[in-house]
Design a protein around this motif. Sequence first.
Motif, PDB file in Angstrom:
ATOM      1  N   GLN A 117       0.855  -1.180   0.000  1.00 44.59           N
ATOM      2  CA  GLN A 117       0.000   0.000   0.000  1.00 44.59           C
ATOM      3  C   GLN A 117       0.893   1.233   0.000  1.00 44.59           C
ATOM      4  O   GLN A 117       1.932   1.246   0.641  1.00 44.59           O
ATOM      5  N   GLN A 118       0.454   2.237  -0.725  1.00 48.52           N
ATOM      6  CA  GLN A 118       1.313   3.389  -1.013  1.00 48.52           C
ATOM      7  C   GLN A 118       0.637   4.681  -0.588  1.00 48.52           C
ATOM      8  O   GLN A 118      -0.501   4.939  -0.971  1.00 48.52           O
ATOM      9  N   ALA A 119       1.338   5.471   0.197  1.00 51.47           N
ATOM     10  CA  ALA A 119       0.889   6.839   0.467  1.00 51.47           C
ATOM     11  C   ALA A 119       1.840   7.792  -0.224  1.00 51.47           C
ATOM     12  O   ALA A 119       3.012   7.879   0.150  1.00 51.47           O
ATOM     13  N   MET A 120       1.363   8.464  -1.249  1.00 49.04           N
ATOM     14  CA  MET A 120       2.178   9.518  -1.866  1.00 49.04           C
ATOM     15  C   MET A 120       2.287  10.625  -0.832  1.00 49.04           C
ATOM     16  O   MET A 120       1.280  11.024  -0.247  1.00 49.04           O
ATOM     17  N   VAL A 121       3.469  11.163  -0.608  1.00 46.78           N
ATOM     18  CA  VAL A 121       3.615  12.117   0.481  1.00 46.78           C
ATOM     19  C   VAL A 121       3.815  13.551  -0.010  1.00 46.78           C
ATOM     20  O   VAL A 121       4.374  13.797  -1.069  1.00 46.78           O
ATOM     21  N   PHE A 122       3.306  14.444   0.814  1.00 48.31           N
ATOM     22  CA  PHE A 122       3.451  15.880   0.607  1.00 48.31           C
ATOM     23  C   PHE A 122       4.873  16.239   1.012  1.00 48.31           C
ATOM     24  O   PHE A 122       5.256  16.041   2.171  1.00 48.31           O
ATOM     25  N   THR A 123       5.657  16.744   0.077  1.00 47.26           N
ATOM     26  CA  THR A 123       7.062  16.992   0.412  1.00 47.26           C
ATOM     27  C   THR A 123       7.341  18.456   0.744  1.00 47.26           C
ATOM     28  O   THR A 123       8.241  18.749   1.527  1.00 47.26           O
ATOM     29  N   ALA A 124       6.592  19.351   0.155  1.00 50.44           N
ATOM     30  CA  ALA A 124       6.799  20.779   0.406  1.00 50.44           C
ATOM     31  C   ALA A 124       5.728  21.522  -0.370  1.00 50.44           C
ATOM     32  O   ALA A 124       4.999  20.933  -1.170  1.00 50.44           O
ATOM     33  N   TYR A 125       5.623  22.821  -0.117  1.00 48.76           N
ATOM     34  CA  TYR A 125       4.703  23.657  -0.895  1.00 48.76           C
ATOM     35  C   TYR A 125       5.451  24.894  -1.305  1.00 48.76           C
ATOM     36  O   TYR A 125       5.915  25.621  -0.442  1.00 48.76           O
ATOM     37  N   PRO A 126       5.607  25.213  -2.590  1.00 43.84           N
ATOM     38  CA  PRO A 126       5.150  24.385  -3.714  1.00 43.84           C
ATOM     39  C   PRO A 126       5.941  23.080  -3.796  1.00 43.84           C
ATOM     40  O   PRO A 126       7.032  22.979  -3.239  1.00 43.84           O
ATOM     41  N   THR A 127       5.381  22.126  -4.496  1.00 44.23           N
ATOM     42  CA  THR A 127       5.923  20.773  -4.531  1.00 44.23           C
ATOM     43  C   THR A 127       6.968  20.634  -5.627  1.00 44.23           C
ATOM     44  O   THR A 127       6.706  20.975  -6.772  1.00 44.23           O
TER      45      THR A 127
ATOM     46  N   HIS B   5      10.752  11.200  -9.708  1.00 43.66           N
ATOM     47  CA  HIS B   5      10.903  11.606  -8.303  1.00 43.66           C
ATOM     48  C   HIS B   5      11.118  13.111  -8.164  1.00 43.66           C
ATOM     49  O   HIS B   5      10.570  13.744  -7.255  1.00 43.66           O
ATOM     50  N   VAL B   6      11.912  13.689  -9.063  1.00 49.51           N
ATOM     51  CA  VAL B   6      12.239  15.118  -8.959  1.00 49.51           C
ATOM     52  C   VAL B   6      11.658  15.857 -10.163  1.00 49.51           C
ATOM     53  O   VAL B   6      11.778  15.405 -11.298  1.00 49.51           O
ATOM     54  N   PHE B   7      11.008  16.987  -9.868  1.00 53.86           N
ATOM     55  CA  PHE B   7      10.347  17.761 -10.917  1.00 53.86           C
ATOM     56  C   PHE B   7      11.299  18.817 -11.492  1.00 53.86           C
ATOM     57  O   PHE B   7      12.207  19.298 -10.819  1.00 53.86           O
ATOM     58  N   VAL B   8      11.044  19.204 -12.751  1.00 54.11           N
ATOM     59  CA  VAL B   8      11.659  20.405 -13.331  1.00 54.11           C
ATOM     60  C   VAL B   8      10.497  21.359 -13.562  1.00 54.11           C
ATOM     61  O   VAL B   8       9.741  21.201 -14.513  1.00 54.11           O
ATOM     62  N   GLY B   9      10.331  22.303 -12.645  1.00 49.65           N
ATOM     63  CA  GLY B   9       9.127  23.135 -12.692  1.00 49.65           C
ATOM     64  C   GLY B   9       7.917  22.251 -12.509  1.00 49.65           C
ATOM     65  O   GLY B   9       7.843  21.491 -11.546  1.00 49.65           O
ATOM     66  N   ASP B  10       6.989  22.354 -13.432  1.00 52.68           N
ATOM     67  CA  ASP B  10       5.784  21.520 -13.288  1.00 52.68           C
ATOM     68  C   ASP B  10       5.791  20.353 -14.283  1.00 52.68           C
ATOM     69  O   ASP B  10       4.738  19.887 -14.703  1.00 52.68           O
TER      70      ASP B  10
ATOM     71  N   GLN C 155      -3.013  30.083   0.639  1.00 50.83           N
ATOM     72  CA  GLN C 155      -3.147  30.468   2.046  1.00 50.83           C
ATOM     73  C   GLN C 155      -4.102  29.533   2.769  1.00 50.83           C
ATOM     74  O   GLN C 155      -4.930  28.870   2.153  1.00 50.83           O
ATOM     75  N   VAL C 156      -3.974  29.478   4.086  1.00 50.09           N
ATOM     76  CA  VAL C 156      -4.985  28.805   4.913  1.00 50.09           C
ATOM     77  C   VAL C 156      -5.529  29.820   5.922  1.00 50.09           C
ATOM     78  O   VAL C 156      -4.914  30.852   6.182  1.00 50.09           O
ATOM     79  N   TYR C 157      -6.698  29.490   6.472  1.00 55.06           N
ATOM     80  CA  TYR C 157      -7.334  30.355   7.464  1.00 55.06           C
ATOM     81  C   TYR C 157      -6.340  30.763   8.515  1.00 55.06           C
ATOM     82  O   TYR C 157      -5.650  29.901   9.050  1.00 55.06           O
ATOM     83  N   PRO C 158      -6.267  32.008   8.953  1.00 53.47           N
ATOM     84  CA  PRO C 158      -6.984  33.186   8.439  1.00 53.47           C
ATOM     85  C   PRO C 158      -6.072  34.056   7.571  1.00 53.47           C
ATOM     86  O   PRO C 158      -5.974  35.261   7.813  1.00 53.47           O
ATOM     87  N   GLY C 159      -5.396  33.401   6.599  1.00 54.18           N
ATOM     88  CA  GLY C 159      -4.545  34.156   5.699  1.00 54.18           C
ATOM     89  C   GLY C 159      -3.070  33.809   5.808  1.00 54.18           C
ATOM     90  O   GLY C 159      -2.223  34.561   5.324  1.00 54.18           O
ATOM     91  N   ARG C 160      -2.783  32.703   6.459  1.00 51.36           N
ATOM     92  CA  ARG C 160      -1.379  32.298   6.610  1.00 51.36           C
ATOM     93  C   ARG C 160      -0.919  31.542   5.371  1.00 51.36           C
ATOM     94  O   ARG C 160      -1.673  30.749   4.796  1.00 51.36           O
ATOM     95  N   PRO C 161       0.358  31.733   4.970  1.00 55.57           N
ATOM     96  CA  PRO C 161       0.864  31.033   3.780  1.00 55.57           C
ATOM     97  C   PRO C 161       0.904  29.517   3.992  1.00 55.57           C
ATOM     98  O   PRO C 161       1.323  29.046   5.059  1.00 55.57           O
ATOM     99  N   VAL C 162       0.468  28.767   2.987  1.00 54.20           N
ATOM    100  CA  VAL C 162       0.550  27.309   3.054  1.00 54.20           C
ATOM    101  C   VAL C 162       1.989  26.862   3.282  1.00 54.20           C
ATOM    102  O   VAL C 162       2.261  25.946   4.052  1.00 54.20           O
ATOM    103  N   SER C 163       2.919  27.543   2.615  1.00 53.27           N
ATOM    104  CA  SER C 163       4.318  27.097   2.678  1.00 53.27           C
ATOM    105  C   SER C 163       4.850  27.093   4.106  1.00 53.27           C
ATOM    106  O   SER C 163       5.732  26.311   4.440  1.00 53.27           O
ATOM    107  N   GLU C 164       4.305  27.966   4.965  1.00 55.31           N
ATOM    108  CA  GLU C 164       4.736  27.971   6.370  1.00 55.31           C
ATOM    109  C   GLU C 164       3.858  27.078   7.244  1.00 55.31           C
ATOM    110  O   GLU C 164       4.242  26.703   8.346  1.00 55.31           O
ATOM    111  N   SER C 165       2.657  26.791   6.764  1.00 53.61           N
ATOM    112  CA  SER C 165       1.684  26.103   7.610  1.00 53.61           C
ATOM    113  C   SER C 165       1.739  24.586   7.483  1.00 53.61           C
ATOM    114  O   SER C 165       1.336  23.868   8.398  1.00 53.61           O
ATOM    115  N   MET C 166       2.195  24.109   6.335  1.00 50.11           N
ATOM    116  CA  MET C 166       2.174  22.673   6.068  1.00 50.11           C
ATOM    117  C   MET C 166       3.562  22.225   5.631  1.00 50.11           C
ATOM    118  O   MET C 166       4.173  22.866   4.775  1.00 50.11           O
TER     119      MET C 166
END
Lengths: 301, 301, 301, 301
Positions: free
Chosen positions: A80-90, B114-119, C120-131
């Motif tokens: 079973q596989q969970a694709m993981v959130f690595t950063a934002y932007p990804t 595994h690694v993106f170049v932009g999108d 952003q996530v509630y109440p306006g925080r950047p996703v990049s810092e929140s997740m």
Amino acid sequence: MRTREAETSAGEPIDLPSNWGRWGDDDERGTLNLITEEVRARAAAEVRSGRAVSLAVPIQPTPFISGPFAPSTSDASPVQQAMVFTAYPTTAAADVLVVTNHHPCSTHLDALGHVFVGDQVYPGRPVSESMSQAGAHHGSTTAFAAGVLTRGVLLDLAPNSQLPDGHPVTPDDFDAAEDRQGVHLEPGDALIVRGGWPPASAIGQQRPGMTLDAVRWMHRRGVSLYAGDIGDAHPELDPALPAPLHEVGLARMGMPLIDAAHVDDLAAVCAELRRHSFLLAVAPPRVHGLTGVPVNPLAIF
Amino acid sequence: MRTREAETSAGEPIDLPSNWGRWGDDDERGTLNLITEEVRARAAAEVRSGRAVSLAVPIQPTPFISGPFAPSTSDASPVQQAMVFTAYPTTAAADVLVVTNHHPCSTHLDALGHVFVGDQVYPGRPVSESMSQAGAHHGSTTAFAAGVLTRGVLLDLAPNSQLPDGHPVTPDDFDAAEDRQGVHLEPGDALIVRGGWPPASAIGQQRPGMTLDAVRWMHRRGVSLYAGDIGDAHPELDPALPAPLHEVGLARMGMPLIDAAHVDDLAAVCAELRRHSFLLAVAPPRVHGLTGVPVNPLAIF
Amino acid sequence: MRTREAETSAGEPIDLPSNWGRWGDDDERGTLNLITEEVRARAAAEVRSGRAVSLAVPIQPTPFISGPFAPSTSDASPVQQAMVFTAYPTTAAADVLVVTNHHPCSTHLDALGHVFVGDQVYPGRPVSESMSQAGAHHGSTTAFAAGVLTRGVLLDLAPNSQLPDGHPVTPDDFDAAEDRQGVHLEPGDALIVRGGWPPASAIGQQRPGMTLDAVRWMHRRGVSLYAGDIGDAHPELDPALPAPLHEVGLARMGMPLIDAAHVDDLAAVCAELRRHSFLLAVAPPRVHGLTGVPVNPLAIF
Amino acid sequence: MRTREAETSAGEPIDLPSNWGRWGDDDERGTLNLITEEVRARAAAEVRSGRAVSLAVPIQPTPFISGPFAPSTSDASPVQQAMVFTAYPTTAAADVLVVTNHHPCSTHLDALGHVFVGDQVYPGRPVSESMSQAGAHHGSTTAFAAGVLTRGVLLDLAPNSQLPDGHPVTPDDFDAAEDRQGVHLEPGDALIVRGGWPPASAIGQQRPGMTLDAVRWMHRRGVSLYAGDIGDAHPELDPALPAPLHEVGLARMGMPLIDAAHVDDLAAVCAELRRHSFLLAVAPPRVHGLTGVPVNPLAIF
């Protein structure tokens, strides 16, 4: 080399082949001890073109999908596989896996301690000392984790066909295949068996399986490792007796088993090349202390 | 063969080696396309004694231990193991694993997506179509799951020693090793690099790493697969530039990477045998759709 | 209290209710801020007999069964269970669970950061810092982990029946239920909605759902928490607009949602007791940093 | 109501309190049967202000972080979290959890079948029928999954202080606390004990614990549920005897245990309000078939 006893359903004692004590009381390699330098050289001599064939069933992982509109059932995949959130932007994709070792659709290598004989594991060590919630401390994948190489011999018991439902495999099947193919399994070789039964769950099936005599033949011939699309029969051939491959071959003879091997591609290549021996390279992820491990065995020609 | 651009910290455009488009817009094998029948035959010719060496770091799993007196920290192992209750009374031991692919102490094969170049991912496919919570649909382990065989060449950059802290590996290091060892890496070969840095987490370390020029050398020489105990430097050699191995080698050149290889045993055997080439067999568990997979690469002599 | 804009499919700007900034730029409690001491006292006054009703869907975990004869599919349960081997001989049973939070058949509490508004996530925080891959650092379950108590009001929109397929729930439905039941939802109360749709995956269904006007009604009335067997419609009522409950109620109003509540038992007790208000006790496992968490809300009479 | 025997280290037989058979041979609720309508009404009468206090230890999950620079150890948290990739571009955050139930730092409710008496579980059912790799079929969390409500009584054995290292808790401690606090525990009440020992792993500690006499007191007084920061002593008070809370209270009396409760906040509120009784609401996620489940017990005033 001791033998250990069981009883037939008629209550008669029977001898079971065993290697308990043959390579010492602490041995963890079992019949892999039969792979001598000479065996390895014989295996190496099989390599000519560098063509390789995988003996593993492809695994399509099941995703951990959620959300309001997820499906209500999923395949019982070994992975079973969970694709993981690595950063934002990804900027990269990664995953975490949940792996069920002993799965009917996963080509995997059983460790010697996987199956008990009473309260002992090969070659006579107490289960209480060998297994804990912290893993397997004796008879685990540690012994095989650096890889196994030997000569492999394919015995195709039903070329271009399938063994009949519930067929009990006997030494005669092996002898006939050797004759038909013009090959002879030598001590230390890995035995690869094809019966034409794709690994699958067995609901309603009468899967063929090894008899005790088939396992005795392996013992006599010095098989170092078993892989095949035929395992222990289901339903059992004789519920009064131990399961031939798992309770005798693995647990008493110390012969590592590769369950759920995919051998149709191999059989096709062997037929094409008109030879049924090759270098078998078994290289599971090098993880210690497991009771079994997924593996992608390669036959190299 | 297109090249793609980046900029130095001084704002000057630089060319990055790329194979996007070289083998078509749907290609998933990247530089493995360089492994021709001829390359495989050259690899096969390396096999003589059947001796094998593992290039994988041994993994000791972390158990899911609980209960009132469990330890309060655990090793961050790539594998966690739950020994499972199979029946009562218990007659067999089995386990379920949780596996973290891209782990600094896990020898693993990175998939091209595994690694993106932009999108986009190699060779120019949109991330949005290639990756979902259901797994990787393009540029995944599917392409490699039946195993990879080729000739491997070890370049030991610091025999019996260790590269200096933070050393930027350049083509000069490779050329010197080839001269010293009397070996020549041919197109389609796998490059195995030893720098004497055991895989480990990097807290406070200045790990050496590949320069862009080192990766350009790999591009020029036709490396099909990279494995080594040296990866991208940490801290980065030049934060303004893409990471040479992962963002250029993997993502642009489509060159699969085996991260965190264990090469000291291999170096010792190469020194003993006075040869630095061998058959490299890479056989990860045959799991499709992953971004990477644990592997136990074998060098076969 | 700012409002934020969206557009109809006809391109007309529309106002969306929002609480971004209402309780400060770092707020993590959203509409739970409406639960004052006075609201809590009103909730406490509802408790008379100590009778309690669960608003959670029962979850039957899927086992990690393996072995040669395992089933080939499994229920996509929110919880998977590995019974663990604790010792030999075995003197206790224990387990390890894999839990998928946001599952259509799991009664769970959504954290405010679960759904983004742009980056952003509630109440306006950047996703990049929140997740990050290390969890949710803002807008997580941390804010709710010590439990939530308030007065709950059930509005049964279809007593002894079921809302029609695809029904768009509007303020009229709420007003009619209040009249019919003789109850009035006050600021700070939790709104519990019954539409007679058991939580389930939605293949081929036309599940009813909230309209933007229904969510505006909740905003006007000061709903502190939403739970129900009706969520956002599927298929969407208007794909051009944000999902009313999740993209407006949760993400803009900061109103925590309990998805997939089981309210039939509650409706039966309310009908029996002829009152539709009670103390609602929400006590998820006290786990910080999650995007959501399974919960067993209790209505206490 | 049978009693079952054990022996002291001097070989003298001793009686152990037991409820096996008291509520039938198939009972799964144990001492929760003591919570009558009258008890619940008494509990309800405790609710005045709606103020609530959590009895759960906050859990900070351990992330599944990977990548080349991950830390080499991690906290052995009861919960591990994988943030999941939901889509590209990303518009929501979600996670998958791995949960270890019986963890020293997780406030959790033990199910009656968790601990065996020989090859049986409460109230005398064979383990072989009650437990399988598919979960717990008798004596599981199913019995408690809709929540438990009763009156809770805090006995603070060491106000503003801590019980001495290795202190054996006896009925005298309970009687003294009742006198000091002016409270009387009635049949059906939940007993909450504070000893000033924060839940933690016990390396090198001499944790205080319950004596058999303390558990006999609970039996006599009709305790329906136990929660506390004091459990069974570690090291054991008398290794020859069964563990008082787990092997006698849970397994023989059928008294559900909440291990690793956090009671300092509760003690502070009780002291402030000068009362030590309240409505106790226990609402674990409604998951069937587990041996234990994380819970966030709320004391409601």
